[in-house]
Every structure is written in C-alpha cells, then in structure tokens.
Design an enzyme around this catalytic site. Structure first.
Site, PDB file in Angstrom:
ATOM      1  N   HIS A   1      -2.257  -3.119   4.592  1.00  0.00           N
ATOM      2  CA  HIS A   1      -1.421  -2.337   5.429  1.00  0.00           C
ATOM      3  C   HIS A   1      -2.140  -2.208   6.976  1.00  0.00           C
ATOM      4  O   HIS A   1      -2.747  -1.273   7.246  1.00  0.00           O
ATOM      5  CB  HIS A   1      -1.366  -0.873   5.036  1.00  0.00           C
ATOM      6  CG  HIS A   1      -2.695  -0.190   4.510  1.00  0.00           C
ATOM      7  ND1 HIS A   1      -3.746  -0.674   3.866  1.00  0.00           N
ATOM      8  CD2 HIS A   1      -3.039   1.100   4.879  1.00  0.00           C
ATOM      9  CE1 HIS A   1      -4.640   0.371   3.643  1.00  0.00           C
ATOM     10  NE2 HIS A   1      -4.453   1.316   4.287  1.00  0.00           N
TER      11      HIS A   1
ATOM     12  N   GLU B   1      -9.111   1.560  -2.373  1.00  0.00           N
ATOM     13  CA  GLU B   1      -9.000   1.685  -1.110  1.00  0.00           C
ATOM     14  C   GLU B   1     -10.507   2.188  -0.452  1.00  0.00           C
ATOM     15  O   GLU B   1     -10.595   3.449  -0.553  1.00  0.00           O
ATOM     16  CB  GLU B   1      -8.039   2.523  -0.538  1.00  0.00           C
ATOM     17  CG  GLU B   1      -7.945   2.465   1.353  1.00  0.00           C
ATOM     18  CD  GLU B   1      -6.792   3.212   1.487  1.00  0.00           C
ATOM     19  OE1 GLU B   1      -6.592   3.027   2.943  1.00  0.00           O
ATOM     20  OE2 GLU B   1      -6.233   3.989   1.057  1.00  0.00           O
TER      21      GLU B   1
ATOM     22  N   HIS C   1       0.716  -1.067  -0.106  1.00  0.00           N
ATOM     23  CA  HIS C   1      -0.014   0.078  -0.124  1.00  0.00           C
ATOM     24  C   HIS C   1       0.839   1.102  -0.025  1.00  0.00           C
ATOM     25  O   HIS C   1       1.529   1.592   1.109  1.00  0.00           O
ATOM     26  CB  HIS C   1      -0.969   0.006   1.215  1.00  0.00           C
ATOM     27  CG  HIS C   1      -2.017   1.006   1.128  1.00  0.00           C
ATOM     28  ND1 HIS C   1      -3.211   0.595   0.422  1.00  0.00           N
ATOM     29  CD2 HIS C   1      -2.022   2.187   1.407  1.00  0.00           C
ATOM     30  CE1 HIS C   1      -4.045   1.882   0.636  1.00  0.00           C
ATOM     31  NE2 HIS C   1      -3.259   2.720   1.013  1.00  0.00           N
TER      32      HIS C   1
ATOM     33  N   ASP D   1       0.320   5.534  -0.956  1.00  0.00           N
ATOM     34  CA  ASP D   1      -0.719   6.662  -1.338  1.00  0.00           C
ATOM     35  C   ASP D   1      -0.227   7.628  -2.296  1.00  0.00           C
ATOM     36  O   ASP D   1      -0.772   8.784  -2.499  1.00  0.00           O
ATOM     37  CB  ASP D   1      -1.246   7.178  -0.204  1.00  0.00           C
ATOM     38  CG  ASP D   1      -2.572   6.334   0.160  1.00  0.00           C
ATOM     39  OD1 ASP D   1      -3.501   6.051  -0.229  1.00  0.00           O
ATOM     40  OD2 ASP D   1      -2.543   5.747   1.472  1.00  0.00           O
TER      41      ASP D   1
ATOM     42  N   HIS E   1      -8.726  -1.707   7.471  1.00  0.00           N
ATOM     43  CA  HIS E   1      -9.760  -0.600   7.636  1.00  0.00           C
ATOM     44  C   HIS E   1     -11.005  -1.055   7.892  1.00  0.00           C
ATOM     45  O   HIS E   1     -11.941  -0.414   8.390  1.00  0.00           O
ATOM     46  CB  HIS E   1      -9.937   0.075   6.421  1.00  0.00           C
ATOM     47  CG  HIS E   1      -8.992   1.394   6.412  1.00  0.00           C
ATOM     48  ND1 HIS E   1      -8.967   2.592   7.016  1.00  0.00           N
ATOM     49  CD2 HIS E   1      -7.816   1.209   5.305  1.00  0.00           C
ATOM     50  CE1 HIS E   1      -7.839   3.056   7.036  1.00  0.00           C
ATOM     51  NE2 HIS E   1      -7.377   2.652   5.666  1.00  0.00           N
TER      52      HIS E   1
ATOM     53  N   ASP F   1       2.276   2.334   3.794  1.00  0.00           N
ATOM     54  CA  ASP F   1       1.446   3.352   3.785  1.00  0.00           C
ATOM     55  C   ASP F   1       1.985   4.792   3.404  1.00  0.00           C
ATOM     56  O   ASP F   1       1.659   5.677   3.839  1.00  0.00           O
ATOM     57  CB  ASP F   1       0.200   3.380   5.011  1.00  0.00           C
ATOM     58  CG  ASP F   1      -0.884   4.159   4.699  1.00  0.00           C
ATOM     59  OD1 ASP F   1      -1.277   4.442   3.631  1.00  0.00           O
ATOM     60  OD2 ASP F   1      -1.525   4.414   5.700  1.00  0.00           O
TER      61      ASP F   1
ATOM     62  N   HIS G   1     -13.163   2.311   3.771  1.00  0.00           N
ATOM     63  CA  HIS G   1     -11.979   3.231   4.468  1.00  0.00           C
ATOM     64  C   HIS G   1     -12.389   3.484   5.871  1.00  0.00           C
ATOM     65  O   HIS G   1     -12.826   2.550   6.456  1.00  0.00           O
ATOM     66  CB  HIS G   1     -11.666   4.210   3.268  1.00  0.00           C
ATOM     67  CG  HIS G   1     -10.577   4.958   3.815  1.00  0.00           C
ATOM     68  ND1 HIS G   1     -10.809   6.417   4.183  1.00  0.00           N
ATOM     69  CD2 HIS G   1      -9.152   4.605   3.851  1.00  0.00           C
ATOM     70  CE1 HIS G   1      -9.349   6.715   4.615  1.00  0.00           C
ATOM     71  NE2 HIS G   1      -8.629   5.726   4.285  1.00  0.00           N
TER      72      HIS G   1
END
Length: 395
Positions: A214, A125, A20, A22, A193, A322, A152
């Site tokens: 993650h 995500e 993961h 971003d 999540h 992350d 999420h």
C-alpha cells in the site's frame, strides 16, 4: 456501455486483489473481536469501510487482510497481538464461508475466483511482530501469513522506517537475513512503510519478487511513505509489484499538512493518531467538520497509477487501498465498494482491458506464484536459518 458499467463488467472476470485492508485491527479497536456486535454480513457504512455487501459491490476477488499491530507494541506483546489478529481472520472465514475462503497460494486464489468467493490472505504489518525471531517468522508463515512489511511507522532493531530517524542505515545484517529467510519460505517481502535505504537494501538482497502492499508514487506526492522512481524502475528486474494506496495524505500534496494537523489534534485529545475506536473517529470527524479537508478523488489515485505504470511498467503495479486503516478516504473511493470508480477513471484515460486485468488481478497472483517458485528452489538447498540479532548485529 459507459465507463462505470464497463468497469463492473471487467471486474467480474478480473476482480480486484487488494494488497492491504485493516479490518482485523478495526474489529479489535471497536468491539474487541466480538463479531456479533459488528457483523460484516450487514452493511456497516459509518462504522467500517469494509463489509461483505460492499466487497461484492466493489468487485473484490482477493484481499490481503492486514494482521497489523501498532509499533508501540513490542516484544512478546507484539507477537501475542499479531496472533490475535490472525485468529480473528480465522473467525471471519469460519463465520462467512459462502463469501470468504482461506488462500495460501496463487492456485488457491484462482480456485476462489472460480468458486465465486473472496480469497482471503494475510499480511503482517511490521517486523516488530516477530520479536527478532526467525522461528517466529516461520510460525507466522505456517499460520497463513504470506507477506510481512519489514517496518511500520517506527524503526525496529534491524530495519529503518520511512517515518522515523535513520538508525541502521537501511537493513542491518540480521535484517538481510530476515529477507533471505522470507525468500526461503515463500513469504513476500513488503516494502511499504520502509525507508528508501531499506527498500534498496531489500532489493539488493531478495532473490524473490517484493511487493509494496500500500504505497503510491513519490514523484506525484512527495511523502516518505511513497516509492521513489529509482525503486519503481528496479521492479521489472526484481519481478515485484507496487500497489497504489488511497490514503489522502500519501497521494494528495495538499492533504499532507492537513493530516499532520489532524494527527496533532488526536494527540491533544490523548488519542493515538491511528485510533479507530468510536471515540477516535468522533474526534476525527469533528476536526474535519471544523477544518475542511483537501479532497483526493479517484482521479488523484489514477495520477499515481499513470506514473507508476510509466516508471515500473504495467506488469509491476497493483492496488492496496488501506481501507479501515485510515480515517479519511478519497471521494469516490469512500470504501471497498469504490474500486469500479477507479477502474472507470482508468478506462476514461485510455487504459486497455488487458492492462487493467493485470492491475486488478493478474500481477498480484503472479507475484505470489513467483515467490512460491523461488521458495521451492531455495528450500531444496537451504534449511531454516537459526541466526539471531545478537549473532549478526553484535548488539
């Protein structure tokens, strides 16, 4: 050979598959996808956690790029924003073909490694990205998305999030159908999540391996974003992989309250806690300067991996940093160049090279390959599901 040199040597043969990152959202937030203004061929320390020189220095061989959109994006807006995220990953692949290459399968990952390029996969995500449409789910798969995180930070109509108040009690009937359709097409079910009830319902439903892209161990840091031991203990039967994250508030108990205060400070400045624009990061840095941060380290992450290996087994763990999705990072894992420091710490603790090869590369490749195998079997007997939220959940 010292541990760090040994770690770098190991990563040459068994590079990191990170679950993961971003970067696509950071590019949206900072420059609205203008790659001329934020060129990741250059070192972008101070602006990003991720660029090509540091991916190379970190021994990264495959990256799941998160095509995340915030959960306050809903309906068609969420779908459109997800498509924009997918598009910028395509732009990155076209711009840096000597370093990044699209990967859709486990074989593609191995081919990229053999070619010395970084296999680039995508993960959506949050189930809000499909706007309650199984056809949209299939469209994301066709565009290259290979996992979807079911929620999420907020619940959606069919699944409960770890950081929201329970609404459907885990997965609704439509939520279970989403999992079954993901199994059928070969998209990995990502349980980062989600609420523990959602984790259990997904494991009860899925006939393919799941991932946690993650998440770390709740027994080590009691945060709802982490994985309870009873779930970790189910991964061997499922075949799944839990990928430890580096986010300090999820791994260091002392950082939980500190980060909550940092989030409230962002809100007080009229900013979303996940704001990674220059203005948002300026507020975060000022808060950290005035309020010394409890510091996680590579050893903190290693504590989680030690526990996850004990609970789930070495065949069922991985890494999902992350990066560029968090304002704060552990010392020694400041950015994507830091993975050798974590591997060196695990070597110091006595992890064997075969076990580290599973952690960094082999487990993640295997879990995608297994999902592909399940999809081939299911696809031969089941066609696409056209179920709707309204038909299954009677809303």
């Amino acid at each position: 050979m010292d541990n760090l040199a040994e770690a770098r040597s190991l990563l040459e043969d068994h590079p990191v598959v990170d679950g993961h990152n971003d970067l696509p959202w950071a590019l949206r937030a900072q420059v609205r996808y203008d790659l001329d203004r934020l060129d990741i061929a250059d070192d972008q320390t101070g602006r990003l956690h991720t660029d090509i020189p540091r991916l190379r220095a970190g021994g990264v061989g495959a990256q799941f790029w998160s095509v995340f959109v915030r959960s306050d994006y809903t309906g068609d807006e969420a779908v459109s924003a997800t498509l924009e995220q997918i598009d910028v990953v395509g732009q990155l692949l076209a711009r840096y073909p000597g370093d990044l290459v699209r990967a859709l399968t486990a074989d593609d990952m191995e081919a990229a490694r053999a070619d010395g390029r970084i296999a680039s996969l995508m993960g959506a995500e949050g189930g809000h990205s499909i706007n309650n449409s199984l056809a949209t789910l299939r469209a994301l798969y066709a565009l290259g998305v290979r996992y979807m995180t079911l929620t999420h930070n907020d619940n959606n109509d069919w699944a409960d999030s770890a950081t929201d108040q329970p609404r459907v009690g885990g997965l609704s009937a439509f939520g279970r159908e989403v999992v079954r359709e993901m199994n059928r097409i070969g998209m990995l079910v990502d349980l980062s999540h989600v609420a523990a009830t959602t984790m259990r319902d997904a494991l009860d439903t899925s006939v393919a391996p799941v991932v946690f892209s993650h998440s770390s161990a709740r027994a080590v840091c009691d945060h709802p974003r982490n994985v309870p031991d009873d779930i970790l203990e189910r991964l061997p039967a499922n075949g799944g992989v839990a990928m430890a994250t580096f986010v300090p508030k999820f791994i260091l108990p002392a950082a939980v309250a500190w980060t909550a205060a940092a989030d409230e400070n962002m809100k007080a400045h009229g900013l979303h806690p996940l704001d990674t624009t220059e203005a948002g990061m300026k507020v975060q840095r000022a808060f950290a300067a005035a309020n010394p941060q409890p510091m996680a380290t590579a050893s903190t992450v290693a504590d989680h991996l030690d526990h996850m290996r004990e609970a789930a087994g070495v065949d069922h763990i991985g890494i999902g940093g992350d990066f560029d999705g968090t304002a704060f990072t552990p010392a020694g894992l400041d950015d994507v160049a830091g993975y050798p420091n974590l591997v060196a710490e695990l070597l110091r603790r006595g992890w064997s090279k075969p076990d580290l090869a599973k952690l960094t590369w082999q487990n993640a490749v295997r879990v995608l390959r297994d999902a592909e195998s399940v999809a081939r079997d299911l696809g031969s007997v089941h066609g696409p599901s056209n179920a709707t939220l309204e038909s299954l959940d009677a809303v």
